[in-house]
Design a protein around this motif. Sequence first.
Motif, PDB file in Angstrom:
ATOM      1  N   GLN A 133      18.667  74.070  70.349  1.00  0.00           N
ATOM      2  CA  GLN A 133      18.754  73.548  71.712  1.00  0.00           C
ATOM      3  C   GLN A 133      17.809  72.352  71.798  1.00  0.00           C
ATOM      4  O   GLN A 133      16.691  72.415  71.307  1.00  0.00           O
ATOM      5  CB  GLN A 133      18.369  74.614  72.751  1.00  0.00           C
ATOM      6  N   HIS A 134      18.285  71.295  72.440  1.00  0.00           N
ATOM      7  CA  HIS A 134      17.541  70.037  72.422  1.00  0.00           C
ATOM      8  C   HIS A 134      16.112  70.220  72.944  1.00  0.00           C
ATOM      9  O   HIS A 134      15.868  70.843  73.978  1.00  0.00           O
ATOM     10  CB  HIS A 134      18.249  68.990  73.272  1.00  0.00           C
ATOM     11  N   LYS A 135      15.164  69.688  72.184  1.00  0.00           N
ATOM     12  CA  LYS A 135      13.759  69.653  72.579  1.00  0.00           C
ATOM     13  C   LYS A 135      13.233  68.246  72.333  1.00  0.00           C
ATOM     14  O   LYS A 135      13.526  67.645  71.299  1.00  0.00           O
ATOM     15  CB  LYS A 135      12.938  70.655  71.769  1.00  0.00           C
ATOM     16  N   ASN A 136      12.448  67.761  73.280  1.00  0.00           N
ATOM     17  CA  ASN A 136      11.883  66.420  73.149  1.00  0.00           C
ATOM     18  C   ASN A 136      10.558  66.503  72.379  1.00  0.00           C
ATOM     19  O   ASN A 136       9.505  66.110  72.877  1.00  0.00           O
ATOM     20  CB  ASN A 136      11.681  65.797  74.535  1.00  0.00           C
ATOM     21  N   TYR A 137      10.645  67.044  71.151  1.00  0.00           N
ATOM     22  CA  TYR A 137       9.476  67.209  70.304  1.00  0.00           C
ATOM     23  C   TYR A 137       9.594  66.288  69.086  1.00  0.00           C
ATOM     24  O   TYR A 137      10.695  65.999  68.612  1.00  0.00           O
ATOM     25  CB  TYR A 137       9.338  68.644  69.790  1.00  0.00           C
ATOM     26  N   LYS A 138       8.454  65.882  68.576  1.00  0.00           N
ATOM     27  CA  LYS A 138       8.394  65.171  67.302  1.00  0.00           C
ATOM     28  C   LYS A 138       7.779  66.124  66.282  1.00  0.00           C
ATOM     29  O   LYS A 138       6.625  66.528  66.406  1.00  0.00           O
ATOM     30  CB  LYS A 138       7.546  63.902  67.424  1.00  0.00           C
ATOM     31  N   VAL A 139       8.572  66.504  65.266  1.00  0.00           N
ATOM     32  CA  VAL A 139       8.148  67.493  64.282  1.00  0.00           C
ATOM     33  C   VAL A 139       8.043  66.831  62.917  1.00  0.00           C
ATOM     34  O   VAL A 139       8.972  66.139  62.482  1.00  0.00           O
ATOM     35  CB  VAL A 139       9.132  68.678  64.216  1.00  0.00           C
ATOM     36  N   GLN A 140       6.925  67.049  62.255  1.00  0.00           N
ATOM     37  CA  GLN A 140       6.710  66.546  60.904  1.00  0.00           C
ATOM     38  C   GLN A 140       6.294  67.697  60.003  1.00  0.00           C
ATOM     39  O   GLN A 140       5.459  68.522  60.385  1.00  0.00           O
ATOM     40  CB  GLN A 140       5.636  65.459  60.877  1.00  0.00           C
ATOM     41  N   LYS A 141       6.891  67.744  58.819  1.00  0.00           N
ATOM     42  CA  LYS A 141       6.521  68.754  57.820  1.00  0.00           C
ATOM     43  C   LYS A 141       5.827  68.051  56.669  1.00  0.00           C
ATOM     44  O   LYS A 141       6.373  67.134  56.051  1.00  0.00           O
ATOM     45  CB  LYS A 141       7.756  69.496  57.307  1.00  0.00           C
ATOM     46  N   ASN A 142       4.610  68.489  56.398  1.00  0.00           N
ATOM     47  CA  ASN A 142       3.810  67.917  55.321  1.00  0.00           C
ATOM     48  C   ASN A 142       3.440  69.032  54.359  1.00  0.00           C
ATOM     49  O   ASN A 142       2.493  69.792  54.610  1.00  0.00           O
ATOM     50  CB  ASN A 142       2.545  67.246  55.865  1.00  0.00           C
ATOM     51  N   GLY A 143       4.203  69.156  53.263  1.00  0.00           N
ATOM     52  CA  GLY A 143       3.962  70.252  52.335  1.00  0.00           C
ATOM     53  C   GLY A 143       4.227  71.590  53.002  1.00  0.00           C
ATOM     54  O   GLY A 143       5.337  71.863  53.458  1.00  0.00           O
ATOM     55  N   ASP A 144       3.208  72.435  53.081  1.00  0.00           N
ATOM     56  CA  ASP A 144       3.334  73.756  53.705  1.00  0.00           C
ATOM     57  C   ASP A 144       2.677  73.797  55.079  1.00  0.00           C
ATOM     58  O   ASP A 144       2.116  74.824  55.480  1.00  0.00           O
ATOM     59  CB  ASP A 144       2.718  74.823  52.798  1.00  0.00           C
ATOM     60  N   SER A 145       2.720  72.701  55.820  1.00  0.00           N
ATOM     61  CA  SER A 145       2.171  72.656  57.172  1.00  0.00           C
ATOM     62  C   SER A 145       3.091  71.844  58.077  1.00  0.00           C
ATOM     63  O   SER A 145       3.882  71.016  57.599  1.00  0.00           O
ATOM     64  CB  SER A 145       0.760  72.061  57.173  1.00  0.00           C
ATOM     65  N   PHE A 146       2.988  72.113  59.380  1.00  0.00           N
ATOM     66  CA  PHE A 146       3.788  71.410  60.382  1.00  0.00           C
ATOM     67  C   PHE A 146       2.861  70.769  61.407  1.00  0.00           C
ATOM     68  O   PHE A 146       1.790  71.302  61.722  1.00  0.00           O
ATOM     69  CB  PHE A 146       4.726  72.376  61.109  1.00  0.00           C
TER      70      PHE A 146
END
Length: 306
Positions: free
Chosen positions: A191-204
């Motif tokens: 469901q649409h969320k106005n979030y910016k998500v970044q995955k760096n290795g084993d962390s978010f």
Amino acid sequence: MKKTFLLCSLLVYCLLLQARQNSQANPLNDIEQVFPVSPEAASLGRYGDVPVNLATGKINYTIPVYTIRIGDFQWPVYLSYNYSGLVTEQDHPMTGLGWDLIASGRITRQVRGMDDQYGNQSYKATAIIPYLQGAYDHLSGTAAYRDKQYQIYDNIANRNFDGQQDLYSINASGLGGSFVFNEKNEIVFLQHKNYKVQKNGDSFTIIDDKGITYYFTVHEIGTYQYSVGPESVNRSVPVSYLLTQVQLPNNKGSIYFEYVSGGIYRKKVYSESKTKDGATGGTPPVIVDYRESSSSQYLLKKNTIS
């Protein structure tokens, strides 16, 4: 005599009117209007004050424990009750069945099929997704279509390839939602969320629509054993990412979350499946499958602010 009677009547009327006004203005009069009921009626009456989901009938009840404040920002700590009945293979947390302590936050990863990092994940893009999108519909009713369909189902059933994306669920105060990584390794919210998500290795790292940054840098490792027949594969992947910092915009402050090890959790689940070839018929064999899993656990130790 008549004048005296009229004056007395007028005085009595004024006193009665004043008494009535005082009675209406006194809030204690409403409190005093208490009528006793039976114990059963009094007990059942409390349920009217508990919020209930009208679609599912589940009770959703919270008990405030504490609130962390930094300026106008608030981070509530509370107990939440959300129980919909006993579910097979469901285990209770340390707070008890149906209860959760909402004090920090985490991203929970549900491994579906095989984990997304195992094997040749390009099969989803080259075979499964085109099939679901109708790329082979022009062959419908032909032997070629049935062969292609059977090949895809057989590869998924025998775990030659992974057929499902793992599901990631966000749970933190003021932050929520679920997402998957599509066949192009892009994050897609259900469901649409106005979030910016970044995955760096084993962390978010997640930035919400208010500019608040959430860091999930501590992860719990899950070890799975996939077993079909005599063969088995052991896999260790992150299954939960714990919130370690909430950073407010414009350097207004941060909340830090510190954890301690809570030991290892182990579980074994059995399942049975059948795969039938529509072209050849016959009685398909029963495949008895089991999955052993273990996971490291972390418990919240303390919160600090700066």
